[in-house]
Design a protein around this motif. Structure first.
Motif, PDB file in Angstrom:
ATOM      1  N   ARG A  21     -95.999  13.971 -15.257  1.00  0.00           N
ATOM      2  CA  ARG A  21     -95.897  12.513 -15.241  1.00  0.00           C
ATOM      3  C   ARG A  21     -95.785  11.987 -13.824  1.00  0.00           C
ATOM      4  NH1 ARG A  21     -92.574  13.434 -19.842  1.00  0.00           N
ATOM      5  NH2 ARG A  21     -90.710  13.347 -18.501  1.00  0.00           N
ATOM      6  N   ARG A  22     -94.973  12.661 -12.987  1.00  0.00           N
ATOM      7  CA  ARG A  22     -94.850  12.235 -11.590  1.00  0.00           C
ATOM      8  C   ARG A  22     -96.179  12.375 -10.863  1.00  0.00           C
ATOM      9  NH1 ARG A  22     -89.883  15.089 -11.932  1.00  0.00           N
ATOM     10  NH2 ARG A  22     -90.877  16.888 -10.911  1.00  0.00           N
ATOM     11  N   LYS A  23     -96.893  13.459 -11.154  1.00  0.00           N
ATOM     12  CA  LYS A  23     -98.190  13.669 -10.512  1.00  0.00           C
ATOM     13  C   LYS A  23     -99.185  12.601 -10.926  1.00  0.00           C
ATOM     14  CE  LYS A  23    -101.658  17.247  -9.695  1.00  0.00           C
ATOM     15  NZ  LYS A  23    -102.085  18.641 -10.024  1.00  0.00           N
ATOM     16  N   ALA A  24     -99.146  12.199 -12.194  1.00  0.00           N
ATOM     17  CA  ALA A  24    -100.059  11.158 -12.677  1.00  0.00           C
ATOM     18  C   ALA A  24     -99.698   9.790 -12.105  1.00  0.00           C
ATOM     19  CB  ALA A  24    -100.045  11.114 -14.201  1.00  0.00           C
ATOM     20  N   MET A  25     -98.413   9.555 -11.865  1.00  0.00           N
ATOM     21  CA  MET A  25     -97.980   8.261 -11.358  1.00  0.00           C
ATOM     22  C   MET A  25     -98.151   8.128  -9.847  1.00  0.00           C
ATOM     23  SD  MET A  25     -97.053   6.208 -13.719  1.00  0.00           S
ATOM     24  CE  MET A  25     -96.150   5.020 -12.727  1.00  0.00           C
ATOM     25  N   THR A  26     -98.251   9.233  -9.131  1.00  0.00           N
ATOM     26  CA  THR A  26     -98.321   9.183  -7.671  1.00  0.00           C
ATOM     27  C   THR A  26     -99.479   8.328  -7.152  1.00  0.00           C
ATOM     28  OG1 THR A  26     -97.227  11.335  -7.448  1.00  0.00           O
ATOM     29  CG2 THR A  26     -98.532  10.565  -5.577  1.00  0.00           C
ATOM     30  N   PRO A  27    -100.723   8.505  -7.651  1.00  0.00           N
ATOM     31  CA  PRO A  27    -101.815   7.637  -7.147  1.00  0.00           C
ATOM     32  C   PRO A  27    -101.552   6.155  -7.379  1.00  0.00           C
ATOM     33  CG  PRO A  27    -102.701   9.504  -8.369  1.00  0.00           C
ATOM     34  CD  PRO A  27    -101.235   9.483  -8.609  1.00  0.00           C
TER      35      PRO A  27
END
Length: 303
Positions: A21-27
């Protein structure tokens, strides 16, 4: 033992899901400041423009709050507006095709030239971007008239006997649009060429392919995405520009940009000007969608 293993697996899965989830939200977090700026300075004014296009217009008042579709009906039923829309599309299409062709040839030349020539050609391509559009128009005013540089050059070369004026013609407007948009197309296409390994040309020649076949089966597929992006960039620019065709073209060359300023400043009809602008934005968005659908996913990373 199995219960402890299950707990560990559940904890690992939970950590993995949180990391995903954090990786998806980073961009999105990285783009958030830019999205806020776009929303404030472009999104909200665009919504206000759309709302303005449905207002009423009476007498010399700028607008009267209301809800009507008569501006859009008039837009597609009045020959004045339909002719301007078709003229704008035709001029933008022809200028964009010419710009992409010239930009492609120029970018290919720079890509194939040795590195010592590259900086010179890039500086030449940057020249139109270093001056304003008004200064460019004044330059063409010195080039196209009967006593301009072009007329003198043609007479002195013996190609014509009498001086000729190309000022205030559709050709002058076409040349001005190409000149203004050419640098953008050039740099887009050059970035595509820089992502191609030049050894592919040698390999194609070693396999017996002719230069035309190499271009058709090697270069064109690899640069197709750049061609579409350059075309859409040029088309968007030429569709919306106002100063160049108005200053260089004839009085009968009524484009959408000209009508927008005429309706807004001349006739004080803000709803009709907004309706024209909305149609222009929708047309530009449609071109972007079409060109995006024609792009190859395999080569889209070059842009």
């Amino acid at each position: 033992m199995s219960a402890a293993a299950g707990i560990n697996d559940a904890a690992h899965a939970s950590r993995h899901a949180a990391h995903a989830r954090r990786k998806a939200m980073t961009p999105w977090l990285l783009m958030l400041p830019a999205l806020i700026i776009v929303l404030i300075f472009f999104g909200i004014p665009t919504l206000y423009m759309v709302r303005m296009s449905f207002n009423l217009h009476f007498d010399q008042r700028l607008y009267v709050p209301g809800l009507t579709f008569e501006h859009y009906i008039d837009l597609f039923s009045n020959p004045l507006f339909t002719t301007a829309i078709l003229t704008t599309i035709k001029l933008a299409l022809i200028a964009s095709l010419a710009t992409v062709f010239i930009g492609y040839c120029f970018a290919l030349l720079v890509w194939l030239k040795p590195a010592r020539w590259r900086l010179l050609f890039i500086g030449l391509a940057l020249a139109p971007l270093l001056i304003s559009e008004i200064a460019i128009i004044f330059g063409w005013w010195m080039f196209f008239p009967k006593n301009g540089l072009l007329s003198y050059a043609l007479v002195n070369s013996g190609l014509i006997t009498n001086k000729v004026s190309l000022m205030y013609t559709e050709f002058a407007a076409f040349v001005g649009l190409v000149y203004v948009t050419l640098p953008y197309c050039f740099f887009i296409l050059l970035s595509i060429f820089d992502g191609i390994d030049k050894r592919l040309l040698e390999a194609s020649a070693d396999l017996g392919a002719t230069p035309f076949k190499t271009f058709r089966e090697v270069m064109l597929p690899l640069t197709w995405t750049g061609i579409l992006v350059a075309f859409s960039q040029s088309f968007i620019w030429t569709m919306g520009t106002y100063a160049t065709p108005s200053a260089l073209g004839p009085d009968t060359l009524w484009t959408m940009g000209f009508l927008i300023q005429e309706q807004m400043l001349g006739k004080h009809n803000w709803p009709m000007a907004s309706a024209l602008a909305v149609v222009l934005v929708i047309g530009v968005a449609a071109v972007m969608v079409v060109t995006r659908s024609m792009q190859s996913e395999r080569n889209s990373f070059h842009v």
